[in-house]
Design an enzyme around this catalytic site. Structure first.
Site, PDB file in Angstrom:
ATOM      1  N   ASP A 168       3.609  -9.400 -16.884  1.00 23.38           N
ATOM      2  CA  ASP A 168       2.908  -8.776 -18.004  1.00 23.38           C
ATOM      3  C   ASP A 168       3.017  -7.260 -17.953  1.00 23.38           C
ATOM      4  OD1 ASP A 168       1.420 -10.967 -19.531  1.00 23.38           O
ATOM      5  OD2 ASP A 168       0.860 -11.419 -17.475  1.00 23.38           O
ATOM      6  N   SER A 169       2.823  -6.700 -16.767  1.00 19.07           N
ATOM      7  CA  SER A 169       2.824  -5.245 -16.646  1.00 19.07           C
ATOM      8  C   SER A 169       4.201  -4.656 -16.914  1.00 19.07           C
ATOM      9  CB  SER A 169       2.333  -4.840 -15.250  1.00 19.07           C
ATOM     10  OG  SER A 169       0.994  -5.270 -15.056  1.00 19.07           O
TER      11      SER A 169
END
Length: 397
Positions: A168-169
């Site tokens: 996600d990051s």
């Protein structure tokens, strides 16, 4: 000086990690970030990980500098409010499943006609096209299919994951890059807004170095290798006399020679076979054994002091306790003193990157659900009675 993104408005229609993290990064450098939240409980991240008085500590970090607008996007009045906001918005960031924005009546054709300068950043598991487009995708799946999980862990073990939401990051960072590229094109080149299509899988895959050509030309499949870096030597994790672990990267030619001097193995440092990386990589196990034979004779502090004096990159593996007590983190303003809404003091991570003239800042921690609803609606010209009416209908909270 004004913040670098002052005057930029960002609208976030997303939950949990990828879109919210991207919007947070833009907000730390001056963008006005308006987060659209569902009525009732809002973003599920409010209840993720460790809670303080019923609210996630992660929420306060992930949503700092954001304004919370709680409304029903499926109600005609709610959709109308969003469209009015978008008419004066620079970037819309969303991480709904592909097609969900269109079902709400906010497809790209509608948005581009409403505001030709708008940039639409779309984060999804597999992207907005392709045969996997409609599959649900989380960051963990992006890590799995992007290639990084296969290479992570000890030899012969099951694939491991990092202890954070890496997929996600990474997608968030690519989303910010895409948003800024599009904004630059609009502002500096007189261009129009465009769609930035970010895939969780592709964001991870983009980090995988020479994985593909190694396989395509050589048939080589990079496998799990623990703390080592295959093909780059010496670079590994070693145990010390007091049971700690140290990462040592002695993989450039001059650094390798200094490392061998520091561990009392000048014979290896001067050997022609190890003069360059390809020779060292061919016998990396021998070099690792020699290095660990030395580290296991000394405590971690002595190992680090010796290697620092020899100008060899090395570092202990930090826990969060090590991080918050480290003087370098403190000197770099990477631990910000803050407080929660109830006045409880708390340290939060600082801002990256560091800009010399227009640094990022934190003005407030994550807001209460709908905390800015009335102010934002009033800013659109709605009267107090109209706002009360929308609340009575269950359109806003």
């Amino acid at each position: 000086m004004p913040a670098p993104l002052q005057g930029i408005r960002v609208l976030e229609i997303g939950t949990l990690i990828a879109a919210p993290f991207a919007a947070r990064l833009l907000g730390e450098f001056g963008a006005e970030v308006i987060k659209i939240e569902a009525l009732g409980q809002g973003d599920p991240l409010r209840k993720w990980r460790k809670l303080h008085d019923g609210t996630s500590l992660w929420w306060y970090l992930q949503s700092r500098n954001k304004k919370s607008l709680a409304l029903d996007l499926k109600a005609a009045e709610g959709l109308s409010i969003v469209k009015r906001l978008l008419a004066d918005t620079d970037v819309l960031i969303e991480n709904l499943r592909p097609g969900a924005l269109e079902k709400l009546g906010l497809g790209w054709d509608v948005l581009h006609a409403l505001n030709p300068r708008l940039t639409l950043v779309r984060i999804s598991g597999y992207g907005q096209s392709g045969p996997y487009r409609d599959r649900p995708g989380f960051g963990a799946i992006g890590e799995a299919m992007g290639g990084i999980r296969y290479t992570t862990g000890e030899q012969g073990s099951a694939p491991a994951r990092a202890g954070v939401s890496l997929g996600d990051s990474l997608a968030s960072l690519h989303a910010v890059m895409g948003a800024l590229l599009s904004l630059f094109n609009v502002r500096a080149n007189g261009g129009v807004g465009q769609v930035v299509d970010v895939s969780l899988v592709e964001s991870v895959f983009n980090l995988m170095e020479s994985l593909v050509p190694e396989y395509d030309l050589l048939g080589h499949v990079r496998e799990r290798s623990g703390g080592a870096l295959p093909g780059i030597a010496p670079s590994n994790t070693y145990r010390t006399a007091d049971g700690a672990f140290v990462v040592i990267a002695g993989n450039s030619d001059p650094i390798f020679r200094r490392l061998m001097q520091a561990i009392d193995r000048p014979d290896l440092g001067e050997a022609e076979a190890f003069a360059h990386n390809d020779g060292r990589a061919a016998q990396s196990a021998l070099l690792d054994d020699a290095i660990e034979a030395w580290t296991r004779r000394h405590p971690i502090d002595q190992v680090l002091a010796t290697l620092d004096a020899a100008e060899v990159p090395a570092g202990r593996i930090y826990s969060v306790a090590d991080i918050v007590n480290d003087p370098h983190y403190q000197a770099r303003d990477m631990l910000l003193d803050s407080q929660l809404p109830d006045g409880t003091p708390v340290r939060m991570p600082g801002i990256v990157p560091k800009l010399s003239d227009t640094p990022g800042r934190v003005d407030w921690q994550g807001p209460a659900l709908g905390e800015h609803t009335d102010a934002l609606l009033a800013g659109l010209g709605l009267s107090p009675d109209e706002i009360i009416g929308l609340r009575a209908k269950g359109v806003v909270q």
